[in-house]
Design an enzyme around this catalytic site. Structure first.
Site, PDB file in Angstrom:
ATOM      1  N   ASP A   2       0.824  -1.156  -0.137  1.00  0.00           N
ATOM      2  CA  ASP A   2       0.007  -0.051  -0.131  1.00  0.00           C
ATOM      3  C   ASP A   2       0.791   1.296   0.140  1.00  0.00           C
ATOM      4  O   ASP A   2       0.475   2.310  -0.677  1.00  0.00           O
ATOM      5  CB  ASP A   2      -1.085  -0.135   1.216  1.00  0.00           C
ATOM      6  CG  ASP A   2      -2.078  -1.159   1.129  1.00  0.00           C
ATOM      7  OD1 ASP A   2      -2.166  -1.420   0.068  1.00  0.00           O
ATOM      8  OD2 ASP A   2      -2.795  -1.275   1.980  1.00  0.00           O
ATOM      9  N   ALA A   3       1.896   1.226   0.881  1.00  0.00           N
ATOM     10  CA  ALA A   3       2.957   2.476   0.800  1.00  0.00           C
ATOM     11  C   ALA A   3       3.593   2.863  -0.610  1.00  0.00           C
ATOM     12  O   ALA A   3       3.486   4.066  -0.818  1.00  0.00           O
ATOM     13  CB  ALA A   3       4.104   2.135   1.696  1.00  0.00           C
ATOM     14  N   TYR A  44       1.899   1.991  -3.393  1.00  0.00           N
ATOM     15  CA  TYR A  44       0.976   2.773  -4.227  1.00  0.00           C
ATOM     16  C   TYR A  44       0.694   3.948  -3.912  1.00  0.00           C
ATOM     17  O   TYR A  44       0.275   4.856  -4.972  1.00  0.00           O
ATOM     18  CB  TYR A  44      -0.429   1.811  -4.020  1.00  0.00           C
ATOM     19  CG  TYR A  44      -1.788   2.513  -4.630  1.00  0.00           C
ATOM     20  CD1 TYR A  44      -1.888   1.809  -5.993  1.00  0.00           C
ATOM     21  CD2 TYR A  44      -2.632   3.315  -4.109  1.00  0.00           C
ATOM     22  CE1 TYR A  44      -3.183   2.284  -6.508  1.00  0.00           C
ATOM     23  CE2 TYR A  44      -3.619   3.874  -4.923  1.00  0.00           C
ATOM     24  CZ  TYR A  44      -3.868   3.109  -6.175  1.00  0.00           C
ATOM     25  OH  TYR A  44      -5.024   3.668  -6.896  1.00  0.00           O
ATOM     26  N   SER A  77     -36.640  -6.446 -12.247  1.00  0.00           N
ATOM     27  CA  SER A  77     -36.417  -6.911 -10.947  1.00  0.00           C
ATOM     28  C   SER A  77     -36.653  -8.582 -11.269  1.00  0.00           C
ATOM     29  O   SER A  77     -36.990  -9.185 -12.286  1.00  0.00           O
ATOM     30  CB  SER A  77     -37.516  -6.793  -9.977  1.00  0.00           C
ATOM     31  OG  SER A  77     -38.782  -6.768 -10.469  1.00  0.00           O
ATOM     32  N   LYS A 137     -26.709 -13.239  -3.750  1.00  0.00           N
ATOM     33  CA  LYS A 137     -27.401 -11.808  -4.040  1.00  0.00           C
ATOM     34  C   LYS A 137     -26.727 -10.756  -3.010  1.00  0.00           C
ATOM     35  O   LYS A 137     -27.099 -10.922  -2.064  1.00  0.00           O
ATOM     36  CB  LYS A 137     -28.793 -12.300  -4.038  1.00  0.00           C
ATOM     37  CG  LYS A 137     -29.931 -10.909  -4.201  1.00  0.00           C
ATOM     38  CD  LYS A 137     -31.153 -11.333  -4.300  1.00  0.00           C
ATOM     39  CE  LYS A 137     -31.991 -10.216  -4.774  1.00  0.00           C
ATOM     40  NZ  LYS A 137     -31.832  -8.897  -3.683  1.00  0.00           N
ATOM     41  N   ARG A 151     -30.877   2.160 -10.528  1.00  0.00           N
ATOM     42  CA  ARG A 151     -31.951   1.223 -10.974  1.00  0.00           C
ATOM     43  C   ARG A 151     -33.358   2.025 -11.102  1.00  0.00           C
ATOM     44  O   ARG A 151     -33.884   2.068 -12.136  1.00  0.00           O
ATOM     45  CB  ARG A 151     -32.110   0.144 -10.455  1.00  0.00           C
ATOM     46  CG  ARG A 151     -33.319  -0.736 -10.872  1.00  0.00           C
ATOM     47  CD  ARG A 151     -33.567  -2.204 -10.196  1.00  0.00           C
ATOM     48  NE  ARG A 151     -34.503  -3.076 -10.674  1.00  0.00           N
ATOM     49  CZ  ARG A 151     -35.671  -2.678 -10.257  1.00  0.00           C
ATOM     50  NH1 ARG A 151     -36.356  -1.730  -9.430  1.00  0.00           N
ATOM     51  NH2 ARG A 151     -36.845  -3.494 -10.869  1.00  0.00           N
ATOM     52  N   GLU A 159     -23.964  -4.275  -8.672  1.00  0.00           N
ATOM     53  CA  GLU A 159     -24.386  -3.940  -7.397  1.00  0.00           C
ATOM     54  C   GLU A 159     -23.186  -3.089  -6.553  1.00  0.00           C
ATOM     55  O   GLU A 159     -22.093  -3.410  -6.462  1.00  0.00           O
ATOM     56  CB  GLU A 159     -24.530  -5.250  -6.353  1.00  0.00           C
ATOM     57  CG  GLU A 159     -25.961  -4.872  -5.244  1.00  0.00           C
ATOM     58  CD  GLU A 159     -27.337  -5.192  -5.730  1.00  0.00           C
ATOM     59  OE1 GLU A 159     -27.286  -5.348  -6.866  1.00  0.00           O
ATOM     60  OE2 GLU A 159     -28.037  -4.669  -4.817  1.00  0.00           O
ATOM     61  N   LYS A 189     -29.304 -17.924 -12.763  1.00  0.00           N
ATOM     62  CA  LYS A 189     -29.712 -17.689 -14.112  1.00  0.00           C
ATOM     63  C   LYS A 189     -29.233 -18.732 -15.135  1.00  0.00           C
ATOM     64  O   LYS A 189     -28.398 -19.301 -15.005  1.00  0.00           O
ATOM     65  CB  LYS A 189     -29.120 -16.355 -14.719  1.00  0.00           C
ATOM     66  CG  LYS A 189     -29.318 -14.851 -13.770  1.00  0.00           C
ATOM     67  CD  LYS A 189     -28.343 -13.988 -14.271  1.00  0.00           C
ATOM     68  CE  LYS A 189     -28.795 -12.682 -13.365  1.00  0.00           C
ATOM     69  NZ  LYS A 189     -28.043 -11.591 -14.065  1.00  0.00           N
ATOM     70  N   CYS A 237     -63.529   7.307   8.810  1.00  0.00           N
ATOM     71  CA  CYS A 237     -64.760   8.344   8.621  1.00  0.00           C
ATOM     72  C   CYS A 237     -65.959   8.026   9.096  1.00  0.00           C
ATOM     73  O   CYS A 237     -66.831   8.616   9.182  1.00  0.00           O
ATOM     74  CB  CYS A 237     -64.861   8.044   7.116  1.00  0.00           C
ATOM     75  SG  CYS A 237     -65.578   6.819   6.665  1.00  0.00           S
TER      76      CYS A 237
END
Length: 776
Positions: free
Chosen positions: A31-32, A34, A80, A114, A135, A172, A288, A409
């Protein structure tokens, strides 16, 4: 080395590090290192601002805050998925897929968790990210381009080469469990708002008008498919995802193949066992059909694909106390009990109310006020009371009583027995519903009816939100939807939220709503169980409001996806004198339905005498028996008049006796004759079939659709062709008259060329439709 050259080098190197870190999960530098490269690039761009480009890694920090999100229309709707909550639901889905494909062997499925996040669309042109959108309602979303650019693992520019000129990636945006914990800790330390769960945090972060706030949140993206593409990028769902991964898109590391539903179930159980150990929240598994050609063959039902399903996990449950049961009044007058609960957290959300559905549900539960109950968030969203813990019932627990008068009412509350209908006959009890008889005199019903009527998908009257409607009703300015068209400027100007300009805009919007499509008008009426898709089916098939109003329930069942229960709801709605009066008032206000016309040709030609007989629900006489009967006796009157000898020449003795017994009943004779008379009056009687079919321009022709159409869905294109008399087939043969080929057309286009079959691209197809009087 020039600054420009070094900037290009740094961008390429940082993009490659991002790809290896976020997509391959194979960090190539500490990381350093980067951070050192990133800071060097940032400093160089600060010295040379003219060299800053939108796809630079430094541009993820966010820009100027927006005042509001603009809307984005999805060229390909973001639909959906249907849900499965039990194994039997998934097996039923698998059965429908096998039946729809009619192919031997196990169906190949893709499987992935999901994610519990926010669905987004990313549009790339020539490899550059140009737009991000939510979406929304599936057709229209919000432009969140500035915000998605700040999500670290969304590539601003695609890797590699060979990507289509236009590529819409869907996926997502979510927040990992660790990221969520860090965010909440930071928010609490700063005295800010904490979030209930990772999904709420992700949604709230992504919809910030200030993209700098979004940039500070630990959001991630996972791709699950594509929308519009200018050319095909694969022939299987998993193949498409693997290609997207090669271009820099992060995909699920849990993506798997499954051969058949049993392997899908095994995957579901495996993910379920590992659910708590996954680094992100999930609420189920998505399956799917993997083959894209098979997906196209299966098509869609309403707003759901027939080739995909979300298998939800059981919701998390908690114990709490029922403090009271109150009753709410809905749009149709249904008086519905709602449990007021001692607040409790379920799956990270504080729950203080839960639906009880109806009094039958209360009786089933044996619920009393004061009881301790188990609640769950069904589908992880709607709180439900699942069970009463009887051993914790206090001595002073009180039974729940339905009010005799409407809580809004004061009108009488009536109990209506619900029945399940079977092809015209009332059969088993389906419980009861309590309704306020006040109709539009009831403020609750009136407000809900008006709110539905003016909504965007109904009459689309801009400027009338819930609070405005409530104000107009409370002020006594509207007592029915028709009263909207009587409103005057002087009546509304000065009301809360209505200055001169907004009052004028509202009146203009009300006036503009007098020219709706038939489908919008039907949907706006608020017929029970009639949503947008059913309203479209009614309008498209029957062609006029008069036919919809007149249609018998049995005739309505000839329409696609309308069963007898819904058919009776439609019929009963239009039979009601009060509803007739409201419709008359609306039409008298100057309402002009824009697209009324003839009966749809394919619908007119879809009925047969055998089909009608089968729908009469004669004991033991199904479609096959009805076909045999009609082959012998070719008219309804002959069948009604037939004796046992004639009937037994066509059917087995048991079936023949059932037919004779059925038509002995004069009520059944009248029903059958009424249905036939209406079919004939509508022009959809079997005696009209040959005439209708022969009179259509594409009668006797077979057409094939292939590839992706950009200006309409393939289902719509199929409807257009069938309305002209064509048969739309799934494969090309020597009998094919024409092939309509959109981008991504594959083997069918090659087969057409080989056989010398005429081919139209989408532009030529649209021109052809226009020549036939059909405007797209």
């Amino acid at each position: 080395m020039t600054a420009e050259t070094r900037i290009h080098e740094l961008r390429a190197e940082l993009d490659q590090h991002n790809y290896r870190y976020y997509v391959l999960d194979e960090p190539s530098v500490p990381d350093a290192e980067y951070d050192r490269l990133f800071n060097e690039l940032k400093a160089l761009e600060a010295e040379h601002p003219h060299l800053v480009t939108p796809d630079s890694p430094t541009q993820r920090v966010g820009g100027e805050a927006l005042s509001a999100f603009s809307q984005v229309r999805h060229e390909v709707p973001m639909l959906s998925l249907g849900n499965a909550f039990e194994e039997t639901d998934l097996r039923e889905f698998g059965r429908r897929v096998v039946e729809g494909l009619d192919q031997p062997g196990a169906v190949d499925y893709s499987c992935k968790p999901k994610l519990d996040g926010l669905a987004v669309s990313l549009l790339y042109r020539d490899g550059q990210l140009v737009q991000g959108a939510t979406r929304g309602d599936g057709t229209t979303g919000e432009d969140i381009s500035a915000n998605v650019r700040t999500v670290r693992n969304i590539p601003l520019k695609l890797q590699g080469e060979g990507w289509p000129a236009v590529l819409e990636v869907r996926g997502e945006v979510y927040m990992s469990k660790a990221g969520f914990d860090r965010l909440n800790a930071a928010q609490a330390e700063a005295g800010g708002k904490t979030f209930a769960n990772p999904r709420n945090a992700a949604a709230g972060s992504l919809r910030q008008l200030d993209s700098k706030i979004t940039a500070s949140r630990p959001l991630e993206f996972c791709c699950y498919g594509v929308g519009q593409v200018s050319e095909s990028i694969g022939d299987s769902h998993i193949g498409v995802l693997e290609q997207l991964k090669a271009w820099g898109m992060p995909i699920s590391r849990e993506l798997r193949h499954a051969a058949g539903i049993e392997e899908c179930l095994a995957y579901y159980r495996d993910i379920g066992e590992r659910r708590n150990s996954l680094p992100y929240e999930i609420d189920g598994v998505v399956f799917k059909v993997n083959n894209l050609a098979a997906q196209r063959e299966l098509g869609f039902r309403a707003r759901e694909p027939r080739w995909a399903i979300a298998h939800k996990f059981p919701a998390m449950e908690e114990l709490t106390e029922v403090l009271d049961v109150e009753f709410q009044v809905g749009r149709t007058g249904a008086v519905t009990p709602v449990a007021r609960l001692k607040p409790v957290k379920v799956a990270g959300v504080t729950v203080s109310n839960a639906t009880l559905h109806n009094m039958d549900e209360i009786a089933r539960l044996g619920l009393r006020i004061g009881d301790t109950v188990i609640i769950r968030r069904a589908g992880d969203v709607i709180p439900q009371v699942m069970q009463v813990v009887l051993e914790r019932r206090p001595d002073d627990a009180r039974p729940v009583e339905v009010p005799s008068a409407c809580p809004v009412c004061g009108s009488q509350v009536e109990r209506t027995q619900l029945v399940k209908r079977s092809k015209g006959k009332e059969t088993t009890s389906e419980g009861a519903v309590y309704r306020c008889v006040g109709r539009l005199a009831c403020g609750a019903q009136l407000k809900q009816a008006i709110i539905h009527y003016v909504s965007r998908r109904a009459m689309d009257i801009d400027g009338l939100g819930e609070k405005s409607v409530e104000q107009l009703v409370d002020e006594g300015l509207i007592g029915s939807p028709a009263d909207l068209y009587k409103l005057a400027f002087e009546q509304i100007v000065g009301l809360e939220g209505f200055a001169e300009v907004s009052s004028k805009k509202l009146l203009d919007a009300i006036e503009a709503s007098k020219r709706p499509s038939l489908a919008r008008f039907i949907y706006a009426l608020g017929i029970p169980d009639v949503g947008e898709e059913t309203a479209k089916v009614l309008a498209r098939s029957l062609g006029s409001l008069a036919r919809v109003q007149q249609a018998l329930p049995q005739v309505l069942t000839y329409l696609p996806d309308i069963g007898l229960e819904v058919a009776y709801e439609i019929h009963n709605f239009f039979e009601d004198e009060h509803n007739q009066k409201v419709i008359e008032q609306l039409l008298a206000s100057g309402m002009k339905l824009q697209d009324e016309g003839e009966l749809a040709a394919e619908f007119a030609a879809s009925t047969t005498l055998a089909g009608m007989i089968a729908k009469l629900d004669i004991a033991s006489v199904g479609p096959t028996g009805a076909e045999k009967l009609v082959a012998k006796l070719d008219s309804l009157e002959k069948i009604i008049a037939a004796d046992g000898i004639d009937l037994r020449q066509a059917l087995a003795a048991k079936q023949a006796d059932a037919v004779r017994e059925f038509f002995k009943d004069e009520a059944n004779q009248k029903l059958a004759r009424d249905i036939e008379a209406q079919l004939l009056a509508f022009g959809m009687h079997w005696s009209c079939e040959k005439k209708v079919a022969e009179g259509l321009p594409l009668a006797g022709q077979t057409w094939v659709l292939t590839g992706t159409l950009e200006r309409m869905s393939r289902d719509i294109a199929k409807d257009k062709l069938e309305s002209l008399g064509a048969k739309v087939a799934g494969s090309v043969s020597g009998k094919t008259h024409c092939v309509v080929a959109g981008p991504g057309a594959g083997s069918k286009l090659a087969k057409a060329s080989e056989l010398g079959v005429k081919v139209l691209d989408e532009d030529a197809f649209v021109t052809f439709l226009a020549e036939q009087g059909i405007v797209v």
